[in-house]
Design a protein around this motif. Structure first.
Motif, PDB file in Angstrom:
ATOM      1  N   GLU A  97       0.826  -1.209   0.000  1.00 42.48           N
ATOM      2  CA  GLU A  97       0.000   0.000   0.000  1.00 42.48           C
ATOM      3  C   GLU A  97       0.859   1.257   0.000  1.00 42.48           C
ATOM      4  O   GLU A  97       0.593   2.202   0.740  1.00 42.48           O
ATOM      5  N   LEU A  98       1.865   1.303  -0.825  1.00 41.11           N
ATOM      6  CA  LEU A  98       2.829   2.401  -0.772  1.00 41.11           C
ATOM      7  C   LEU A  98       2.194   3.741  -1.132  1.00 41.11           C
ATOM      8  O   LEU A  98       1.580   3.893  -2.189  1.00 41.11           O
ATOM      9  N   ASP A  99       2.324   4.671  -0.223  1.00 44.10           N
ATOM     10  CA  ASP A  99       2.066   6.082  -0.490  1.00 44.10           C
ATOM     11  C   ASP A  99       2.976   6.891   0.420  1.00 44.10           C
ATOM     12  O   ASP A  99       3.501   6.377   1.408  1.00 44.10           O
ATOM     13  N   ILE A 100       3.199   8.125   0.045  1.00 45.89           N
ATOM     14  CA  ILE A 100       4.104   8.985   0.814  1.00 45.89           C
ATOM     15  C   ILE A 100       3.396  10.310   1.064  1.00 45.89           C
ATOM     16  O   ILE A 100       3.216  11.120   0.151  1.00 45.89           O
ATOM     17  N   ASP A 101       2.992  10.514   2.303  1.00 47.43           N
ATOM     18  CA  ASP A 101       2.249  11.714   2.673  1.00 47.43           C
ATOM     19  C   ASP A 101       3.098  12.962   2.437  1.00 47.43           C
ATOM     20  O   ASP A 101       4.228  13.048   2.900  1.00 47.43           O
ATOM     21  N   GLU A 102       2.533  13.904   1.706  1.00 47.91           N
ATOM     22  CA  GLU A 102       3.171  15.203   1.486  1.00 47.91           C
ATOM     23  C   GLU A 102       2.086  16.274   1.588  1.00 47.91           C
ATOM     24  O   GLU A 102       1.249  16.394   0.692  1.00 47.91           O
ATOM     25  N   PRO A 103       2.081  17.023   2.702  1.00 51.04           N
ATOM     26  CA  PRO A 103       1.007  17.988   2.933  1.00 51.04           C
ATOM     27  C   PRO A 103       1.115  19.287   2.128  1.00 51.04           C
ATOM     28  O   PRO A 103       0.224  20.120   2.213  1.00 51.04           O
ATOM     29  N   LYS A 104       2.158  19.423   1.354  1.00 50.67           N
ATOM     30  CA  LYS A 104       2.309  20.645   0.546  1.00 50.67           C
ATOM     31  C   LYS A 104       2.297  20.267  -0.932  1.00 50.67           C
ATOM     32  O   LYS A 104       2.722  19.181  -1.315  1.00 50.67           O
ATOM     33  N   ALA A 114       9.228  13.091  -5.020  1.00 52.43           N
ATOM     34  CA  ALA A 114       9.822  12.306  -6.112  1.00 52.43           C
ATOM     35  C   ALA A 114      11.128  11.661  -5.668  1.00 52.43           C
ATOM     36  O   ALA A 114      11.392  10.496  -5.976  1.00 52.43           O
ATOM     37  N   GLY A 115      11.932  12.408  -4.920  1.00 51.81           N
ATOM     38  CA  GLY A 115      13.202  11.862  -4.426  1.00 51.81           C
ATOM     39  C   GLY A 115      12.986  10.687  -3.485  1.00 51.81           C
ATOM     40  O   GLY A 115      13.745   9.712  -3.517  1.00 51.81           O
ATOM     41  N   ARG A 116      11.961  10.767  -2.661  1.00 48.86           N
ATOM     42  CA  ARG A 116      11.662   9.668  -1.725  1.00 48.86           C
ATOM     43  C   ARG A 116      11.210   8.427  -2.489  1.00 48.86           C
ATOM     44  O   ARG A 116      11.652   7.319  -2.196  1.00 48.86           O
ATOM     45  N   TYR A 117      10.317   8.600  -3.484  1.00 48.18           N
ATOM     46  CA  TYR A 117       9.895   7.462  -4.305  1.00 48.18           C
ATOM     47  C   TYR A 117      11.099   6.858  -5.034  1.00 48.18           C
ATOM     48  O   TYR A 117      11.261   5.628  -5.069  1.00 48.18           O
ATOM     49  N   LYS A 118      11.937   7.706  -5.591  1.00 47.78           N
ATOM     50  CA  LYS A 118      13.106   7.214  -6.331  1.00 47.78           C
ATOM     51  C   LYS A 118      14.023   6.408  -5.416  1.00 47.78           C
ATOM     52  O   LYS A 118      14.480   5.324  -5.786  1.00 47.78           O
ATOM     53  N   ALA A 119      14.288   6.929  -4.222  1.00 47.73           N
ATOM     54  CA  ALA A 119      15.157   6.212  -3.286  1.00 47.73           C
ATOM     55  C   ALA A 119      14.559   4.847  -2.921  1.00 47.73           C
ATOM     56  O   ALA A 119      15.284   3.848  -2.849  1.00 47.73           O
ATOM     57  N   LEU A 120      13.253   4.804  -2.708  1.00 48.11           N
ATOM     58  CA  LEU A 120      12.610   3.525  -2.376  1.00 48.11           C
ATOM     59  C   LEU A 120      12.720   2.535  -3.525  1.00 48.11           C
ATOM     60  O   LEU A 120      13.084   1.371  -3.322  1.00 48.11           O
ATOM     61  N   LYS A 162      -5.162  15.058  -9.858  1.00 53.36           N
ATOM     62  CA  LYS A 162      -6.557  14.673 -10.079  1.00 53.36           C
ATOM     63  C   LYS A 162      -6.926  14.724 -11.559  1.00 53.36           C
ATOM     64  O   LYS A 162      -7.901  14.108 -11.973  1.00 53.36           O
ATOM     65  N   MET A 163      -6.157  15.422 -12.363  1.00 53.25           N
ATOM     66  CA  MET A 163      -6.383  15.481 -13.809  1.00 53.25           C
ATOM     67  C   MET A 163      -5.588  14.396 -14.549  1.00 53.25           C
ATOM     68  O   MET A 163      -5.452  14.448 -15.755  1.00 53.25           O
ATOM     69  N   LEU A 164      -5.043  13.441 -13.800  1.00 54.80           N
ATOM     70  CA  LEU A 164      -4.249  12.328 -14.329  1.00 54.80           C
ATOM     71  C   LEU A 164      -2.969  12.789 -15.029  1.00 54.80           C
ATOM     72  O   LEU A 164      -2.463  12.137 -15.927  1.00 54.80           O
ATOM     73  N   GLU A 165      -2.434  13.909 -14.561  1.00 57.03           N
ATOM     74  CA  GLU A 165      -1.147  14.393 -15.065  1.00 57.03           C
ATOM     75  C   GLU A 165      -0.047  13.756 -14.218  1.00 57.03           C
ATOM     76  O   GLU A 165      -0.116  13.765 -12.988  1.00 57.03           O
ATOM     77  N   ALA A 166       0.942  13.202 -14.878  1.00 57.77           N
ATOM     78  CA  ALA A 166       2.061  12.584 -14.161  1.00 57.77           C
ATOM     79  C   ALA A 166       2.844  13.647 -13.407  1.00 57.77           C
ATOM     80  O   ALA A 166       3.153  14.710 -13.957  1.00 57.77           O
ATOM     81  N   LYS A 167       3.121  13.363 -12.140  1.00 54.44           N
ATOM     82  CA  LYS A 167       3.892  14.270 -11.291  1.00 54.44           C
ATOM     83  C   LYS A 167       5.372  13.881 -11.356  1.00 54.44           C
ATOM     84  O   LYS A 167       5.727  12.816 -11.870  1.00 54.44           O
ATOM     85  N   PRO A 168       6.271  14.706 -10.809  1.00 55.22           N
ATOM     86  CA  PRO A 168       7.691  14.349 -10.794  1.00 55.22           C
ATOM     87  C   PRO A 168       7.950  12.964 -10.192  1.00 55.22           C
ATOM     88  O   PRO A 168       8.839  12.247 -10.636  1.00 55.22           O
ATOM     89  N   ALA A 169       7.142  12.565  -9.205  1.00 54.70           N
ATOM     90  CA  ALA A 169       7.327  11.245  -8.572  1.00 54.70           C
ATOM     91  C   ALA A 169       7.101  10.116  -9.584  1.00 54.70           C
ATOM     92  O   ALA A 169       7.717   9.060  -9.470  1.00 54.70           O
ATOM     93  N   TYR A 170       6.250  10.320 -10.545  1.00 55.14           N
ATOM     94  CA  TYR A 170       6.025   9.289 -11.566  1.00 55.14           C
ATOM     95  C   TYR A 170       7.285   9.105 -12.409  1.00 55.14           C
ATOM     96  O   TYR A 170       7.695   7.980 -12.676  1.00 55.14           O
ATOM     97  N   TRP A 171       7.882  10.173 -12.798  1.00 50.61           N
ATOM     98  CA  TRP A 171       9.061  10.102 -13.663  1.00 50.61           C
ATOM     99  C   TRP A 171      10.280   9.650 -12.890  1.00 50.61           C
ATOM    100  O   TRP A 171      11.144   8.973 -13.382  1.00 50.61           O
TER     101      TRP A 171
END
Length: 171
Positions: A97-104, A114-120, A162-171
């Motif tokens: 159930e991977l997600d990474i809370d980011e309140p900003k 994105a850096g946290r996802y990449k490191a994982l 929400k518009m299905l645009e890839a965020k930096p974490a996707y790339w």
């Protein structure tokens, strides 16, 4: 009610639950212990210990790590320590159930996410290349607006807007 049957021995309850699940589940069904906050040392040890008891009895196939993280918690080393301990059981390990809370939702905060996802994912890949039996990684949701993390406070934890645009974490 469980304590009336089992007393304070939670292990017995868990072992019986897996015994019945193994007995009545369809052939080939894999059984996992799957929990959250699995990177907290005491919980890591408890999950490891029950997994080893279940493994000795042939009742378990793997350990699931729900991995609800934040950009600043847990530390990378705490998460890696837990993951390696679970890998050391010889069981399958799934990131369920991977997600990474980011309140900003600023450019800087999304780069940090994105850096946290990449490191994982680099960690998962490295351990897999070293022979770890990591069977899957499941992201807990598709778009930020559909995340369970938005139930109480805004969060931008996932790979798509929400518009299905890839965020930096996707790339």
């Amino acid at each position: 009610g469980w304590t009336k049957v089992y007393g304070d021995n939670n292990d017995e309850f868990i072992i019986n639950a897996f015994t019945y699940a193994r007995k009545y589940a369809p052939k080939g069904c894999k059984l996992y212990v799957n929990d959250y906050n699995e990177y907290i040392t005491a919980k890591t040890n408890d999950i490891y210990n029950i997994a080893m008891k279940l493994k000795e009895k042939g009742l378990i196939d793997g350990i699931g790590m729900q991995s609800h993280l934040a950009t600043n918690y847990p530390s990378a080393s705490d998460y890696e320590t837990a993951l390696k301990k679970f890998i050391s059981t010889g069981l399958e390990v799934s990131i369920t159930e991977l997600d990474i809370d980011e309140p900003k939702n600023t450019e800087a905060s999304q780069k940090m996410l994105a850096g946290r996802y990449k490191a994982l994912f680099n960690l998962f890949r490295t351990l897999k290349e070293e022979g770890a039996n990591i069977t899957n990684v499941t992201i807990w949701g598709l778009t930020d607006d559909g995340s369970w993390l938005n139930d109480d406070t805004p969060s931008w934890p996932l790979l798509f807007t929400k518009m299905l645009e890839a965020k930096p974490a996707y790339w």
